[in-house]
Scaffold this active site. Sequence first.
Site, PDB file in Angstrom:
ATOM      1  CB  SER A 109      -5.795 -10.613   7.781  1.00 31.34           C
ATOM      2  OG  SER A 109      -5.350 -11.551   8.736  1.00 31.34           O
ATOM      3  CE1 TYR A 133      -5.278  -6.191  11.230  1.00 31.29           C
ATOM      4  CE2 TYR A 133      -5.511  -8.525  11.760  1.00 31.29           C
ATOM      5  CZ  TYR A 133      -4.987  -7.519  10.965  1.00 31.29           C
ATOM      6  OH  TYR A 133      -4.179  -7.841   9.904  1.00 31.29           O
ATOM      7  CG  ASN A 139       5.895   4.000   5.991  1.00 32.48           C
ATOM      8  OD1 ASN A 139       5.060   3.105   5.923  1.00 32.48           O
ATOM      9  ND2 ASN A 139       5.970   4.811   7.030  1.00 32.48           N
ATOM     10  CB  THR A 140       7.308   0.027   7.382  1.00 36.07           C
ATOM     11  OG1 THR A 140       7.865  -1.018   8.190  1.00 36.07           O
ATOM     12  CG2 THR A 140       5.835   0.147   7.702  1.00 36.07           C
ATOM     13  N   GLY A 141       7.480  -2.731   6.010  1.00 35.05           N
ATOM     14  CA  GLY A 141       6.857  -4.045   5.877  1.00 35.05           C
ATOM     15  C   GLY A 141       6.533  -4.477   4.464  1.00 35.05           C
ATOM     16  CB  ILE A 142       3.900  -6.739   3.065  1.00 35.57           C
ATOM     17  CG1 ILE A 142       2.586  -6.111   3.503  1.00 35.57           C
ATOM     18  CG2 ILE A 142       4.256  -7.907   3.960  1.00 35.57           C
ATOM     19  CD1 ILE A 142       1.408  -7.066   3.432  1.00 35.57           C
TER      20      ILE A 142
END
Length: 298
Positions: free
Chosen positions: A157, A182, A30-33
């Site tokens: 990441s 994270y 729904n957002t970003g990448i």
Amino acid sequence: IPINALYVAGGRCKSAARLEGKVAIITGANTGIGKETARDLARRGARVIVACRDIAKAEAAASEIRAETGNQQVTVRKLDLADTKSIREFAGKFLAEEKELHILINNAGVMLCPYSKTADGFEMHLGVNHLGHFLLTFLLLERLKQSAPSRIVNVSSLAHHAGRIRFHDLHGEKRYNRGLAYCHSKLANVLFTRELARRLQGTKVTANALHPGSVQSELVRHSFLMMRLWKIFSFFLKTPWEGAQTSIYCAVAEELESVTGQYFSDCQPAYVSPWGRDDETAKKLWSVSCELLGIQWD
């Protein structure tokens, strides 16, 4: 264009592959990448399932993508990765409605959360970024195998380099640092991809992981400091469209048809930390994950 802007932009997915008749699930689209990845796959003709916790936001994104691409097969399904009940409900509905699944992009993620736990008592980063996607993949795997050739794409990441799998304190109850939590969860993504690829050999289902780059996204919403830094250094950050390129590349590029167990950045193979190449840790993380989720995945 200034040279460093080009450098920051990174690799581009140059594949012109069409995806008519293909079904893709993207978590957190729904957002970003995730949203940019959904937009690209829709443009290529795929049936795209936007799997999100926030239905209102997801519907807004989906209708924007439908309008822009002319592809009406962009649908929204509720999925809360912080709750195994929601993951099982999502998978159950999907399997009842869809006969095929060709692309699963485990994209959703949380970053820098203050200490908290998921509905099942898992530390939030590990629970959403690793265990939630681990369970989702497990539940959808037979459909991916039946639809082969198919692909699983795990968004990890560069932060995995700072991660360690702390089996003695997986849920950070003894010691917690939200930045490191994270990193640990992103290392878990790399190790999961490695072991999954090993287990899927010969099935025509591939599994690859990637680093999208440092992207202007909502991922840092839990940290005021990071939001300030993000603003100051926005010139050095990728746009969500640029950040989505490697996810798209892993999902569609023809030359990756039989490539599996790899880690990519800027649409090319990238260096994995020694911790991310440790097969013993990967196997142990697999069995511990199964135990925590109460599943048998052999």
